[in-house]
Design an enzyme around this catalytic site. Structure first.
Site, mmCIF file in Angstrom:
data_model
loop_
_atom_site.group_PDB
_atom_site.id
_atom_site.type_symbol
_atom_site.label_atom_id
_atom_site.label_comp_id
_atom_site.label_asym_id
_atom_site.label_seq_id
_atom_site.Cartn_x
_atom_site.Cartn_y
_atom_site.Cartn_z
ATOM 1 N N MET A 76 0.827 -1.221 0.000
ATOM 2 C CA MET A 76 0.000 0.000 0.000
ATOM 3 C C MET A 76 0.863 1.272 0.000
ATOM 4 O O MET A 76 0.849 2.031 0.946
ATOM 5 C CB MET A 76 -0.920 -0.013 1.232
ATOM 6 C CG MET A 76 -1.852 -1.213 1.279
ATOM 7 S SD MET A 76 -2.719 -1.397 2.847
ATOM 8 C CE MET A 76 -1.451 -2.147 3.892
ATOM 9 N N GLN B 5 -10.642 3.725 0.132
ATOM 10 C CA GLN B 5 -10.241 4.995 0.730
ATOM 11 C C GLN B 5 -11.041 6.154 0.144
ATOM 12 O O GLN B 5 -11.609 6.974 0.880
ATOM 13 C CB GLN B 5 -8.746 5.237 0.495
ATOM 14 C CG GLN B 5 -7.817 4.324 1.269
ATOM 15 C CD GLN B 5 -6.371 4.527 0.872
ATOM 16 O OE1 GLN B 5 -6.065 5.081 -0.181
ATOM 17 N NE2 GLN B 5 -5.454 4.067 1.717
ATOM 18 N N THR C 141 2.268 1.508 5.916
ATOM 19 C CA THR C 141 1.690 2.702 5.302
ATOM 20 C C THR C 141 1.162 3.577 6.422
ATOM 21 O O THR C 141 0.679 3.069 7.440
ATOM 22 C CB THR C 141 0.546 2.348 4.337
ATOM 23 O OG1 THR C 141 -0.237 3.516 4.069
ATOM 24 C CG2 THR C 141 -0.378 1.299 4.930
ATOM 25 N N ASN C 142 1.250 4.885 6.237
ATOM 26 C CA ASN C 142 0.694 5.805 7.231
ATOM 27 C C ASN C 142 -0.833 5.850 7.170
ATOM 28 O O ASN C 142 -1.515 5.738 8.187
ATOM 29 C CB ASN C 142 1.240 7.221 7.010
ATOM 30 C CG ASN C 142 2.689 7.366 7.396
ATOM 31 O OD1 ASN C 142 3.024 7.611 8.548
ATOM 32 N ND2 ASN C 142 3.579 7.220 6.421
ATOM 33 N N THR C 143 -1.376 6.024 5.957
ATOM 34 C CA THR C 143 -2.807 6.266 5.807
ATOM 35 C C THR C 143 -3.658 5.165 6.412
ATOM 36 O O THR C 143 -4.668 5.437 7.075
ATOM 37 C CB THR C 143 -3.161 6.446 4.320
ATOM 38 O OG1 THR C 143 -2.488 7.615 3.817
ATOM 39 C CG2 THR C 143 -4.652 6.611 4.119
ATOM 40 N N CYS D 211 3.889 9.946 4.482
ATOM 41 C CA CYS D 211 3.445 8.932 3.538
ATOM 42 C C CYS D 211 4.687 8.133 3.205
ATOM 43 O O CYS D 211 5.753 8.716 2.943
ATOM 44 C CB CYS D 211 2.840 9.565 2.290
ATOM 45 S SG CYS D 211 2.453 8.369 1.000
ATOM 46 N N THR D 212 4.585 6.829 3.229
ATOM 47 C CA THR D 212 5.794 6.012 3.111
ATOM 48 C C THR D 212 6.456 6.106 1.740
ATOM 49 O O THR D 212 7.584 5.655 1.576
ATOM 50 C CB THR D 212 5.496 4.544 3.455
ATOM 51 O OG1 THR D 212 4.353 4.095 2.720
ATOM 52 C CG2 THR D 212 5.229 4.393 4.950
ATOM 53 N N GLU D 213 5.767 6.701 0.747
ATOM 54 C CA GLU D 213 6.389 6.896 -0.569
ATOM 55 C C GLU D 213 7.164 8.200 -0.691
ATOM 56 O O GLU D 213 7.973 8.351 -1.625
ATOM 57 C CB GLU D 213 5.328 6.859 -1.681
ATOM 58 C CG GLU D 213 4.799 5.488 -2.027
ATOM 59 C CD GLU D 213 3.711 5.020 -1.100
ATOM 60 O OE1 GLU D 213 3.402 3.819 -1.092
ATOM 61 O OE2 GLU D 213 3.165 5.866 -0.346
#
Length: 233
Positions: free
Chosen positions: A10, A52, A83-85, A196-198
């Site tokens: 994710m 989401q 993932t943060n979200t 956000c992990t990206e």
């Protein structure tokens, strides 16, 4: 060493660094050919992303809770949501398992307070920046959280989903993020959370005048350290 159960995919673009960082952390601490004990459940992100944006958070939580339960039954000693979200549904995941959830916001807050900072800017998906689940966790740790303005939040959200989650790195987007970081520093941010992990795929320490806190790296390192701690008797 304890086994970590990763809820990944994710997006998978940021799950790959998790795997690398976890293993590097174990190797660096234990030496030799040591590596992390990992179980990975990688979801189809298209399904999660649709939930989401439709506001179907409970349904998404049920999906991740079922995946976490499978990881526990496979032998995971803790759950790591990569993932943060999707920490928006952390309570559902926790309720589905008897093993601990290693929360990304707690790891991040710990690293920031250890650095002696109290006021930070937050970049992430619109969900992470605007919903309470993440900011309140940081605020409970004593941090003041600053956000970009509404227009910037929309652009940052679009870059994450339309570019970074697809493995696309654009120089123009890097410049935009640099500007968003600078604006938060003007507001008084002493550091910036790459929430956000990206985002760590796009910007790094050279892109900011203040410390950047890459949540993917912090979360993975904290999880690796936990896995190497002696299990409680």
């Amino acid at each position: 060493m304890r086994t970590l159960g990763l809820l990944g995919g994710m997006s998978w673009e940021s799950t790959v660094p998790y795997y690398r960082i976890l293993n590097e952390r174990v190797r660096d601490r234990l030496g030799g050919l040591h590596s992390a004990r990992i179980l990975l459940y990688s979801v189809d992100f298209a399904e999660i992303e649709q939930m989401q944006h439709r506001g179907q958070w409970h349904e998404a939580g049920e999906l991740l809770a079922a995946a976490a339960s499978r990881l526990e039954h496979a032998g995971a000693d803790a759950i790591v949501i990569c993932t943060n979200t999707m920490h928006a549904v952390a309570s559902q995941v926790e309720a589905a398992t008897a093993v601990p959830l290693l929360h990304i916001a707690d790891a991040t807050a710990g690293r920031i307070t250890a650095a002696g900072l109290a006021r930070v800017g937050l970049l992430g998906t619109r969900f992470t920046m605007e919903q309470a689940f993440y900011r309140e966790r940081l605020e409970a740790a004593g941090l003041e959280v600053l956000l970009p303005d509404a227009a910037a939040r929309e652009r940052i959200h679009a870059v994450i989903y339309d570019e970074l989650c697809r493995g696309v790195i654009e120089a123009g987007s890097r410049e935009y993020f640099r500007g968003a970081i600078a604006a938060l520093v003007v507001q008084g941010a002493q550091g910036i959370i790459l929430g956000c992990t990206e985002i760590g795929l796009l910007v790094g320490p050279d892109d900011a005048p203040v410390p950047l806190f890459d949540t993917a790296r912090i979360h993975a390192e904290t999880a690796a350290d936990w896995a190497m701690e002696p299990a409680a008797a």
